[in-house]
Design an enzyme around this catalytic site. Structure first.
Site: not given
Length: 369
Positions: A15, A75, A96, A118, A270
């Site tokens: 990605r 990420k 995360h 997130e 994750d």
């Protein structure tokens, strides 16, 4: 502002943080966008497309991190990238941190402003930047589980939907949030028998209404979950506590009692995983291991398997926040949007998200403190 888009370095991660449409929106707003060469290749986006949208193509991560005020990734930065971060630089990506103390300490040490996709919240309390990847991961989890149930993959040799005269597979989903409901959609669409567990009765009512009674719903407790898992062919772990480490709701004893050749896909990995026997992170190239005769899949970046879909879905929701950060700066943008402020995990050497601080047993500093 100068916005940097590095090439992802996590194993099998294809990605990219921005699409050409996102680049154009930013450059037309007067910002400079630096895209590392081949950053979009895995998602089918060429350097030429980025350049046509107004990006400056650069030829290494040192240039991206060295020149950009705002880094937009997918990420978390890996150790090879930690040294490239600098004080005051804004990092906008999935982090995360509750499951990664080493990264949290690195971000504190480097003095960056780390905003986690997130933990950004919408006014209704939902997680808008996590939702699209949760949708992808939930749907992918069933595709993955169906493949792993094949005998050649170590599974029981069970067809998810069965055939006339042969019952379908039993799918147990722990967690009725975005991942769980999307997993249930695909599992039901493939003809499986599906049971969703959750601790929230209101969420179970929602799932029941959504599927018009074609999916079984159960309150999550150790007794009933253990009973269901003894007959399960596929378990999807879909538990989420925003910002915090996932609770281990599936015990080792429950897994040991599952049938040989059954499959576990722990989407919560994750955030540390919600299944006790998931004691390692796997990769797309080496995705599984077997314990107690059960096939375990614990890849933390499931959406990376379909990078083009995932990249465009992610940019659809992150771009408005990137534009605000670029136009206003992180401080003014956070003051104007309390939901974005909840995305601030580390600021200038302090952990600023209470759930992250609690999970890592690190000092918590409120934004006003």
């Amino acid at each position: 502002m100068r916005i940097g888009v590095p090439k992802e370095v996590k194993a099998d991660e294809q990605r990219v943080g921005l699409t050409p449409a996102g680049v154009m929106s930013l450059t037309r707003g007067g910002h400079a966008v630096l895209v590392e060469t081949q950053a979009g290749a895995g998602s089918g986006i060429s350097d030429e497309e980025y350049a046509a949208a107004g990006a400056c193509i650069v030829y290494g991560p040192e240039e991206v991190y060295g020149e950009a005020d705002l880094i937009v990734k997918v990420k978390e930065p890996l150790p090879s990238e930690h040294r490239l971060l600098r004080p005051g630089q804004v990092l906008f990506t999935y982090l995360h941190l509750a499951a990664d103390r080493r990264l949290a300490e690195a971000l504190v040490e480097r003095g960056v402003v780390a905003i986690a996709y997130e933990t950004v919240e919408a006014p209704d309390g939902s997680l808008p930047l996590l939702a699209p990847m949760s949708e992808v991961a939930g749907r992918m989890s069933v595709q993955i589980g169906a493949r792993l149930l094949e005998k050649r993959s170590g599974g029981r040799g069970v067809l998810l939907g069965g055939v006339p005269g042969v019952p379908p597979a039993q799918v147990v989903i722990v967690g009725g949030g975005v991942v769980g409901t999307n997993a249930a959609k695909v599992a039901r669409g493939m003809g499986a028998s599906v049971c969703v567990f959750d601790v929230n009765a209101a969420r179970l009512r929602y799932v029941d209404d959504l599927f018009r009674g074609t999916v079984t719903t159960r309150m999550s407790n150790p007794y009933d979950l253990a009973v269901a898992l003894r007959e399960a062919d596929l378990l999807i772990g879909a538990v989420l506590v925003p910002g915090a480490k996932a609770p281990q709701v599936v015990s080792e004893e429950m897994v040991a009692a599952m049938r040989p050749g059954s499959v576990i896909v722990d989407v919560a990995i994750d955030q540390g995983g919600c299944v006790a026997t998931v004691d390692r992170i796997t990769t797309h190239s080496q995705p599984t291991f077997v314990k107690y005769g059960v096939v375990h899949y614990s890849v933390p970046n499931i959406p990376g398997a379909v990078p083009r879909t995932s990249t465009f879905a992610l940019t659809n929701v992150t771009l408005p926040y990137v534009v605000r950060l670029a136009n206003l700066g992180w401080r003014e943008a956070a003051l104007a949007d309390p939901g974005l402020a909840k995305g601030l995990n580390v600021v200038d050497g302090d952990v600023t998200h209470p759930a992250v601080a609690a999970a890592l047993d690190m000092p918590y500093t409120g934004l006003a403190g």
